[in-house]
Design a protein around this motif. Structure first.
Motif, PDB file in Angstrom:
ATOM      1  N   ARG A  24       0.670  -1.473   0.090  1.00 11.75           N
ATOM      2  CA  ARG A  24       0.205  -0.272   0.178  1.00 11.75           C
ATOM      3  C   ARG A  24       0.727   0.728  -0.231  1.00 11.75           C
ATOM      4  N   LEU A  25       1.957   1.047   0.864  1.00 12.96           N
ATOM      5  CA  LEU A  25       2.799   2.725   0.878  1.00 12.96           C
ATOM      6  C   LEU A  25       3.722   2.555  -0.176  1.00 12.96           C
ATOM      7  N   GLY A  26       4.675   1.276  -0.656  1.00 14.31           N
ATOM      8  CA  GLY A  26       5.711   1.118  -2.059  1.00 14.31           C
ATOM      9  C   GLY A  26       6.523   2.246  -1.450  1.00 14.31           C
ATOM     10  N   GLY A  27       7.429   2.539  -2.346  1.00 16.08           N
ATOM     11  CA  GLY A  27       8.473   3.250  -2.021  1.00 16.08           C
ATOM     12  C   GLY A  27       9.123   2.533  -1.334  1.00 16.08           C
ATOM     13  N   PRO A  28      10.306   3.395  -0.894  1.00 15.12           N
ATOM     14  CA  PRO A  28      11.729   3.349  -0.170  1.00 15.12           C
ATOM     15  C   PRO A  28      11.002   2.803   1.222  1.00 15.12           C
ATOM     16  N   ILE A  29       9.797   3.567   1.931  1.00 14.87           N
ATOM     17  CA  ILE A  29       9.324   3.136   2.990  1.00 14.87           C
ATOM     18  C   ILE A  29       8.437   1.760   2.570  1.00 14.87           C
ATOM     19  N   GLY A  30       7.948   1.018   1.477  1.00 16.12           N
ATOM     20  CA  GLY A  30       7.508   0.407   1.623  1.00 16.12           C
ATOM     21  C   GLY A  30       8.217  -1.315   2.028  1.00 16.12           C
ATOM     22  N   GLY A  31       9.728  -0.800   1.005  1.00 11.40           N
ATOM     23  CA  GLY A  31      10.463  -1.548   0.795  1.00 11.40           C
ATOM     24  C   GLY A  31      11.060  -2.062   2.747  1.00 11.40           C
ATOM     25  N   LEU A  32      11.801  -1.170   3.470  1.00 18.08           N
ATOM     26  CA  LEU A  32      11.535  -1.065   4.458  1.00 18.08           C
ATOM     27  C   LEU A  32      10.397  -2.150   5.286  1.00 18.08           C
ATOM     28  N   LEU A  33       9.376  -1.546   5.380  1.00 15.65           N
ATOM     29  CA  LEU A  33       8.514  -2.469   6.106  1.00 15.65           C
ATOM     30  C   LEU A  33       8.591  -4.155   5.176  1.00 15.65           C
ATOM     31  N   ARG A  34       8.897  -4.382   4.122  1.00 15.80           N
ATOM     32  CA  ARG A  34       9.144  -5.330   4.153  1.00 15.80           C
ATOM     33  C   ARG A  34      10.218  -6.534   4.498  1.00 15.80           C
ATOM     34  N   ARG A  35      11.451  -5.800   4.395  1.00 13.39           N
ATOM     35  CA  ARG A  35      12.420  -5.846   5.348  1.00 13.39           C
ATOM     36  C   ARG A  35      11.463  -6.803   6.609  1.00 13.39           C
ATOM     37  N   ILE A  36      11.515  -5.312   7.371  1.00 13.73           N
ATOM     38  CA  ILE A  36      11.354  -5.754   8.678  1.00 13.73           C
ATOM     39  C   ILE A  36       9.944  -6.845   8.876  1.00 13.73           C
ATOM     40  N   GLY A  37       9.411  -6.969   8.018  1.00  9.07           N
ATOM     41  CA  GLY A  37       7.624  -7.942   8.282  1.00  9.07           C
ATOM     42  C   GLY A  37       9.330  -9.688   7.949  1.00  9.07           C
ATOM     43  N   ARG A  38      10.272  -9.389   7.437  1.00  9.03           N
ATOM     44  CA  ARG A  38      11.005 -11.066   7.377  1.00  9.03           C
ATOM     45  C   ARG A  38      11.469 -11.027   9.130  1.00  9.03           C
ATOM     46  N   GLY A  39      11.901 -10.325   9.590  1.00 10.26           N
ATOM     47  CA  GLY A  39      12.212 -10.301  10.758  1.00 10.26           C
ATOM     48  C   GLY A  39      10.822 -11.070  11.677  1.00 10.26           C
ATOM     49  N   PHE A  40      10.217 -10.585  11.222  1.00 10.58           N
ATOM     50  CA  PHE A  40       8.823 -11.315  11.624  1.00 10.58           C
ATOM     51  C   PHE A  40       8.610 -12.485  11.517  1.00 10.58           C
ATOM     52  N   ARG A  41       9.449 -13.101  10.557  1.00  9.61           N
ATOM     53  CA  ARG A  41       8.837 -13.903   9.523  1.00  9.61           C
ATOM     54  C   ARG A  41       7.255 -14.189   9.134  1.00  9.61           C
ATOM     55  N   ALA A  42       6.900 -13.009   8.566  1.00 11.58           N
ATOM     56  CA  ALA A  42       5.432 -12.956   8.139  1.00 11.58           C
ATOM     57  C   ALA A  42       5.356 -13.728   7.388  1.00 11.58           C
ATOM     58  N   ARG A  43       3.663 -13.765   7.307  1.00 13.50           N
ATOM     59  CA  ARG A  43       3.841 -14.595   5.730  1.00 13.50           C
ATOM     60  C   ARG A  43       2.785 -13.878   4.609  1.00 13.50           C
ATOM     61  N   ALA A  44       2.347 -14.480   4.063  1.00 10.36           N
ATOM     62  CA  ALA A  44       1.490 -13.361   2.637  1.00 10.36           C
ATOM     63  C   ALA A  44       0.646 -12.731   3.468  1.00 10.36           C
ATOM     64  N   PRO A  45       0.175 -11.007   2.935  1.00  9.14           N
ATOM     65  CA  PRO A  45      -1.079 -10.865   3.962  1.00  9.14           C
ATOM     66  C   PRO A  45      -2.084 -11.832   3.933  1.00  9.14           C
ATOM     67  N   GLN A  46      -3.160 -11.461   5.781  1.00  5.87           N
ATOM     68  CA  GLN A  46      -3.674 -12.537   5.733  1.00  5.87           C
ATOM     69  C   GLN A  46      -4.999 -11.741   5.068  1.00  5.87           C
ATOM     70  N   ARG A  47      -5.778 -12.630   4.975  1.00  8.99           N
ATOM     71  CA  ARG A  47      -7.607 -12.113   4.220  1.00  8.99           C
ATOM     72  C   ARG A  47      -8.489 -12.468   4.628  1.00  8.99           C
ATOM     73  N   ILE A  48      -8.930 -11.637   4.834  1.00  3.12           N
ATOM     74  CA  ILE A  48     -10.017 -11.384   6.188  1.00  3.12           C
ATOM     75  C   ILE A  48     -11.898 -10.949   5.278  1.00  3.12           C
ATOM     76  N   PRO A  49     -12.265 -12.065   4.466  1.00  3.49           N
ATOM     77  CA  PRO A  49     -13.430 -11.799   3.615  1.00  3.49           C
ATOM     78  C   PRO A  49     -14.376 -10.924   4.442  1.00  3.49           C
ATOM     79  N   LEU A  50     -14.656 -10.052   3.644  1.00  7.44           N
ATOM     80  CA  LEU A  50     -16.348  -8.896   4.466  1.00  7.44           C
ATOM     81  C   LEU A  50     -17.180  -9.648   4.978  1.00  7.44           C
ATOM     82  N   THR A  51     -17.738 -11.453   4.270  1.00  4.95           N
ATOM     83  CA  THR A  51     -18.668 -12.064   5.065  1.00  4.95           C
ATOM     84  C   THR A  51     -18.587 -12.403   6.578  1.00  4.95           C
TER      85      THR A  51
END
Length: 129
Positions: free
Chosen positions: A59-86
């Protein structure tokens, strides 16, 4: 129960993005980091709420988005969790989803922040959730 009844058009940035998500039982899920949209009849319709560092990085993109992506790897984050509107039960200051969806959706970054920072704040154990 449909929380969208009689809402008409809404400002997605105000109504959904960055809102806290909790389960009906009080389980803290995280915040809405992005939205999954689909094209329908010349307009876009929200299909799901996305939770996780990768969703926010996209959503943020650019350098800040890249930084967040690297930080997320440190949390061993998976693909975004999806919550259906239902799964949404109520739109309050927080977004309330079904207990089953709340318990099935994990946010490694939320867990890390809760364990390493929030729980260490004096009195945090008495804070309302």
């Amino acid at each position: 129960m449909n929380p969208w009844t009689d809402l008409g058009r809404i400002d997605l940035g105000d109504a959904l993005l960055d809102r806290q998500i909790i389960g009906e039982d009080g389980t803290v899920v995280g915040k809405v980091d992005d939205l999954e949209l689909r094209a329908e009849g010349g307009t876009y319709v929200v299909d799901a709420l996305l939770v996780g560092p990768d969703a926010l990085a996209d959503r943020l993109g650019g350098p800040i988005g890249g930084l967040l992506r690297r930080i997320g790897r440190g949390f061993r984050a998976r693909a975004p969790q999806r919550i259906p509107l239902t799964a949404i039960r109520r739109l309050e200051p927080t977004i309330v989803v079904t207990t089953a969806v709340a318990q099935a959706t994990d946010s490694p970054s939320e867990d890390w922040l809760r364990r390493r920072i929030i729980d260490r704040i004096p009195g945090a154990g008495r804070a309302s959730r």
